[in-house]
Design an enzyme around this catalytic site. Sequence first.
Site, PDB file in Angstrom:
ATOM      1  N   ILE A  18       0.900  -1.154   0.000  1.00  0.00           N
ATOM      2  CA  ILE A  18       0.000   0.000   0.000  1.00  0.00           C
ATOM      3  C   ILE A  18       0.938   1.202   0.000  1.00  0.00           C
ATOM      4  O   ILE A  18       1.909   1.246   0.764  1.00  0.00           O
ATOM      5  CB  ILE A  18      -0.938  -0.010   1.226  1.00  0.00           C
ATOM      6  CG1 ILE A  18      -1.940   1.150   1.207  1.00  0.00           C
ATOM      7  CG2 ILE A  18      -0.165  -0.007   2.547  1.00  0.00           C
ATOM      8  CD1 ILE A  18      -2.999   1.065   2.330  1.00  0.00           C
ATOM      9  N   SER A  19       0.673   2.182  -0.861  1.00  0.00           N
ATOM     10  CA  SER A  19       1.578   3.341  -0.953  1.00  0.00           C
ATOM     11  C   SER A  19       1.600   4.130   0.349  1.00  0.00           C
ATOM     12  O   SER A  19       0.638   4.112   1.126  1.00  0.00           O
ATOM     13  CB  SER A  19       1.152   4.268  -2.088  1.00  0.00           C
ATOM     14  OG  SER A  19       1.183   3.611  -3.335  1.00  0.00           O
TER      15      SER A  19
END
Length: 218
Positions: free
Chosen positions: A67-68
């Site tokens: 997940i960024s």
Amino acid sequence: MRRTLEDTYRHKGLRKKLIDVIKEKGITDETVLEAMNAIPRHFFLDSAFDDVAYEDRAFPIGEGQTISQPYTVAYQSQLLETVPGQKVLEIGTGSAYQAVVLAKMGLKVFTIERQKKLFEENKKFTYLKQFPFIKFFYGDGYQGLPTYGPFDRVIITAAAPEIPQKLIEQLKPGGMMVIPVGAGNVQQMRRLHKQADGTVNEELFDNFSFVPMLAGKN
Ligand code: SAH
């Protein structure tokens, strides 16, 4: 994956602090900040990450993907300069966090993931049912979605070794693409602005580190 789908006062408090952190780092777009303040990021992670979900860091989501980092999500969302109601194509659904932030900003989101397991995981993720304006696709983002385009905006959330020409073609005249470009460990964020005559202007921004954009499906 085991998820905690309960948004406690503690989570809300940590999220507010995270929003302050990304503001201090330079994010000013209120639409972006409000959307991120409204979306419980811990829902998008395994419950093992519950205590750290509001740190400004990337986390593993399985299949070697991440997940960024929230700052990165905010940075790309801000660079898109969207208007509610616009059609946005996202390459790299991953956890679906970025897609939900864009939906919360009032956009119609079309998102593609090449990892079957991550795509299937999102089908079981009940919270996403609240966002009927997100359409999920399993496929190779390099191909885009020719039958659903053209798009007002395109956002690439994986490191592109080069600019995918088919995605430029699926951009409306006047549309913009935000894409981290680079084959190494570091990529430079670029914003491409398609002109009415089809030519493309390019602006360069800061460096980031994404997982690679890979061809084909998995
Ligand atoms: N936007 C995501 C970020 C996930 S990391 C989030 O908010 O969680 C990048 C994702 O891009 C990974 O899940 C990876 O599998 C996916 N990806 C890489 N190359 C791709 C391609 N060609 N087409 C579609 N997805 C791709």
